[in-house]
Design a protein around this motif. Structure first.
Motif, PDB file in Angstrom:
ATOM      1  N   LEU A 243       0.858  -1.186   0.077  1.00 34.95           N
ATOM      2  CA  LEU A 243      -0.678   0.242  -0.489  1.00 34.95           C
ATOM      3  C   LEU A 243       0.818   0.949  -0.008  1.00 34.95           C
ATOM      4  O   LEU A 243       0.322   2.161  -0.725  1.00 34.95           O
ATOM      5  CB  LEU A 243      -0.618   0.248   1.184  1.00 34.95           C
ATOM      6  N   ILE A 244       2.066   1.335   1.124  1.00 38.72           N
ATOM      7  CA  ILE A 244       2.621   2.647   0.764  1.00 38.72           C
ATOM      8  C   ILE A 244       3.487   2.699  -0.504  1.00 38.72           C
ATOM      9  O   ILE A 244       3.313   4.130  -1.135  1.00 38.72           O
ATOM     10  CB  ILE A 244       4.463   1.988   1.938  1.00 38.72           C
ATOM     11  N   GLY A 245       4.445   1.501  -1.067  1.00 38.01           N
ATOM     12  CA  GLY A 245       4.510   1.578  -2.627  1.00 38.01           C
ATOM     13  C   GLY A 245       3.984   2.467  -3.403  1.00 38.01           C
ATOM     14  O   GLY A 245       3.762   3.356  -4.205  1.00 38.01           O
ATOM     15  N   PHE A 246       2.438   1.638  -3.554  1.00 38.22           N
ATOM     16  CA  PHE A 246       1.723   2.012  -5.178  1.00 38.22           C
ATOM     17  C   PHE A 246       1.494   3.577  -4.600  1.00 38.22           C
ATOM     18  O   PHE A 246       1.152   4.202  -5.169  1.00 38.22           O
ATOM     19  CB  PHE A 246       0.181   1.637  -3.820  1.00 38.22           C
ATOM     20  N   VAL A 247       1.076   3.613  -3.135  1.00 37.22           N
ATOM     21  CA  VAL A 247       0.558   4.994  -3.113  1.00 37.22           C
ATOM     22  C   VAL A 247       1.522   5.707  -3.554  1.00 37.22           C
ATOM     23  O   VAL A 247       1.155   7.204  -4.095  1.00 37.22           O
ATOM     24  CB  VAL A 247       0.246   5.140  -0.995  1.00 37.22           C
ATOM     25  N   ALA A 248       2.742   5.711  -2.843  1.00 33.19           N
ATOM     26  CA  ALA A 248       4.198   6.521  -3.519  1.00 33.19           C
ATOM     27  C   ALA A 248       4.094   6.780  -5.027  1.00 33.19           C
ATOM     28  O   ALA A 248       5.048   7.607  -5.409  1.00 33.19           O
ATOM     29  CB  ALA A 248       5.475   6.308  -2.706  1.00 33.19           C
ATOM     30  N   GLY A 249       3.512   5.618  -5.849  1.00 30.05           N
ATOM     31  CA  GLY A 249       4.014   5.197  -7.067  1.00 30.05           C
ATOM     32  C   GLY A 249       2.605   6.589  -7.760  1.00 30.05           C
ATOM     33  O   GLY A 249       3.287   7.299  -8.872  1.00 30.05           O
ATOM     34  N   ILE A 250       1.718   7.123  -7.212  1.00 32.66           N
ATOM     35  CA  ILE A 250       0.840   8.083  -7.760  1.00 32.66           C
ATOM     36  C   ILE A 250       0.815   9.182  -7.460  1.00 32.66           C
ATOM     37  O   ILE A 250       1.262  10.040  -7.929  1.00 32.66           O
ATOM     38  CB  ILE A 250      -0.548   7.621  -6.428  1.00 32.66           C
ATOM     39  N   LEU A 251       1.941   9.678  -5.876  1.00 31.39           N
ATOM     40  CA  LEU A 251       2.538  10.522  -5.479  1.00 31.39           C
ATOM     41  C   LEU A 251       3.412  11.055  -6.358  1.00 31.39           C
ATOM     42  O   LEU A 251       3.664  12.274  -6.810  1.00 31.39           O
ATOM     43  CB  LEU A 251       2.481  10.327  -3.599  1.00 31.39           C
ATOM     44  N   VAL A 252       4.111  10.371  -7.296  1.00 27.13           N
ATOM     45  CA  VAL A 252       5.276  10.538  -7.168  1.00 27.13           C
ATOM     46  C   VAL A 252       4.813  11.828  -9.261  1.00 27.13           C
ATOM     47  O   VAL A 252       5.209  12.255  -9.249  1.00 27.13           O
ATOM     48  CB  VAL A 252       6.283   9.841  -7.907  1.00 27.13           C
ATOM     49  N   VAL A 253       3.662  10.904  -9.496  1.00 30.63           N
ATOM     50  CA  VAL A 253       3.410  11.675 -10.661  1.00 30.63           C
ATOM     51  C   VAL A 253       2.518  12.816 -10.306  1.00 30.63           C
ATOM     52  O   VAL A 253       2.557  13.710 -10.711  1.00 30.63           O
ATOM     53  CB  VAL A 253       1.882  10.719 -11.012  1.00 30.63           C
ATOM     54  N   ILE A 254       1.687  12.684  -9.050  1.00 30.13           N
ATOM     55  CA  ILE A 254       1.133  13.901  -8.478  1.00 30.13           C
ATOM     56  C   ILE A 254       2.276  15.118  -8.202  1.00 30.13           C
ATOM     57  O   ILE A 254       2.122  16.210  -9.324  1.00 30.13           O
ATOM     58  CB  ILE A 254       0.043  14.044  -7.676  1.00 30.13           C
ATOM     59  N   SER A 255       3.158  14.971  -8.199  1.00 25.70           N
ATOM     60  CA  SER A 255       4.113  15.821  -7.187  1.00 25.70           C
ATOM     61  C   SER A 255       5.143  16.072  -8.883  1.00 25.70           C
ATOM     62  O   SER A 255       4.994  18.073  -9.081  1.00 25.70           O
ATOM     63  CB  SER A 255       5.095  14.919  -6.375  1.00 25.70           C
ATOM     64  N   ALA A 256       5.370  15.619  -9.551  1.00 30.33           N
ATOM     65  CA  ALA A 256       5.196  15.962 -10.838  1.00 30.33           C
ATOM     66  C   ALA A 256       5.218  17.225 -11.858  1.00 30.33           C
ATOM     67  O   ALA A 256       5.591  18.162 -12.234  1.00 30.33           O
ATOM     68  CB  ALA A 256       5.977  14.906 -11.717  1.00 30.33           C
TER      69      ALA A 256
END
Length: 432
Positions: free
Chosen positions: A321-334
């Motif tokens: 879960l932590i990894g999946f959320v991080a993968g989404i966050l990296v796109v939003i952040s970019a």
């Protein structure tokens, strides 16, 4: 069945020599694992070089590789001169600043007195292995900054920043937790450095991006102009080298060869990396309507950064879960950074800062240790972030007002390789 007698049981019958033999074997086992982990973290510098050179433009390849070569050199030496003793000062009373001059003397002038350290792991390992393992972490924090401000920063300004950031800023912040300082006493938890390494480096990268400014032609009439990297295969190789190195980064942070805990940490680390790649995959497809390899690669790194704070206290299902959320966050952040006209060449701020913060806070939500508190994690993130960002911002400001931090427009347009290094990274020679 034939009886198999361990050589250790034959050492002595009084138990004294047996205990010594077991302790020596444990010391050797721990030390071998920690040396291997050190080598794996060292390999991460090659991974960073590959990612940055692959995502950067061909005309700046040598410049990028030069920085990634000199960064660990300066980082290790600087950490040896000042950083190691600032980061592990031996606080008698947990606080914000401390220094133990005996450590300095031991390292440089009395090597015979520095055979074994007993500070961290039950089985111990040598003082020299301890230093080198920690030095690899220190150099990593500076490398994070390198990728974000690539293709327009003056080389000498970056190197000056690296010396101060690794020699002073990073170790002082690290001492507050890993050196037994105030954050450690507060109950703040960061297993392998989601905050102390990655977000500290990420805050430095954000300060650099703000102070240096975007590349020429990156943002035109409200649109973000893509600048194609020089080598997608090189970027992929770099990411997989970083993933490999993370086995040492997180696995070595157990600080012993404990088979159960090391293997558990490697599992949560890998699961988070996989989930991060998937998160980046799906988020990028929704956002850009394409199968974006770059975001999958950064998603993998995002997952790795996200799990680093709690790899030893997060169950596998929550690691996913932590990894999946991080993968989404990296796109939003970019996407957000581009909206703000903050030009990050490799996505270092999104990967290391955004996901470092998320991973550290996630410990307060998903940790198996009931003593880990979300509020305490948040306080630690805010304190480390404020000090790292303001310190980096001040450093870049001083450099900007003195030696300058940005190359000329002419040099930026034609590429830094030919102007600063006299060679190009990619050269095709045709026989006449």
């Amino acid at each position: 069945m034939k009886n198999i007698v361990s050589p250790i049981t034959q050492v002595s019958t009084d138990g004294v020599d047996l205990a010594d033999a077991i302790a020596q074997n444990l010391l050797t086992t721990n030390n071998v694992w920690m040396m291997l982990a050190t080598a794996l973290v060292f390999i991460m510098h090659l991974g960073f070089a590959g990612v940055e050179a692959g995502f950067g433009q061909a005309k700046n390849t040598v410049n990028i590789l030069f920085k990634n070569t000199v960064t660990p050199i300066l980082g290790i030496v600087t950490y040896g001169l000042t950083g190691f003793f600032l980061m592990y000062p031996g606080f008698e009373v947990p606080g914000w600043l401390g220094f133990d001059s005996s450590g300095w003397s031991m390292f440089w002038f009395s090597p015979a007195d520095a055979d074994v350290t007993v500070a961290y792991a039950g089985g111990n390992y040598t003082y020299w292995t301890d230093f080198l393992f920690q030095a690899m972490f220190a150099a990593t924090a500076a490398t994070i900054v390198s990728g974000a401000i690539a293709e327009r920063v003056k080389l000498w300004a970056y190197l000056m920043f690296t010396v101060v950031f690794v020699g002073l800023v990073y170790p002082i912040i690290g001492s507050w937790k890993w050196g037994g300082g105030a954050l450690d006493a507060m109950g703040f938890y960061d297993f392998a450095g989601s905050t102390l390494v990655h977000s500290v480096g990420g805050w430095g990268a954000l300060a650099g991006v703000i102070m240096v400014g975007p590349r020429i032609g990156k943002y035109v009439n409200g649109k973000t102009i893509e600048k194609p990297g020089s080598s997608v295969p090189l970027a992929v190789i770099g990411v997989f080298l970083l993933w490999l190195g993370w086995f040492g980064f997180n696995g070595g942070s157990v600080l012993s060869a404990d088979p159960g805990l090391v293997s558990f940490v490697l599992v949560t680390t890998s699961l988070a990396a996989c989930a991060g790649g998937l998160g980046g995959f799906f988020a990028a497809y929704i956002a850009f309507k394409r199968l974006d390899l770059g975001m999958v690669l950064n998603g993998i790194l995002a997952g790795l950064v996200g799990i680093t704070a709690g790899a030893d206290v997060i169950n596998p299902i929550f690691a996913l879960l932590i990894g999946f959320v991080a993968g989404i966050l990296v796109v939003i952040s970019a996407i957000f950074l581009d909206k703000m006209k903050l030009d990050d060449v490799v996505g270092a701020v999104s990967v290391h800062l955004t996901c470092g913060v998320w991973g550290t806070l996630a410990v307060g939500i998903f940790s198996t240790n009931p003593e880990h508190s979300f509020i305490t994690q948040l306080i630690g993130v805010l304190i480390c972030g404020a000090v790292a960002f303001l310190s980096a911002l001040t450093l870049f400001f001083v450099l900007k007002k003195t030696v300058g931090i940005r190359v000329s427009e002419e040099h930026e347009k034609s590429g830094l390789d030919s102007h600063e290094h006299g060679i190009r990274g990619y050269t095709i020679v045709y026989d006449e």
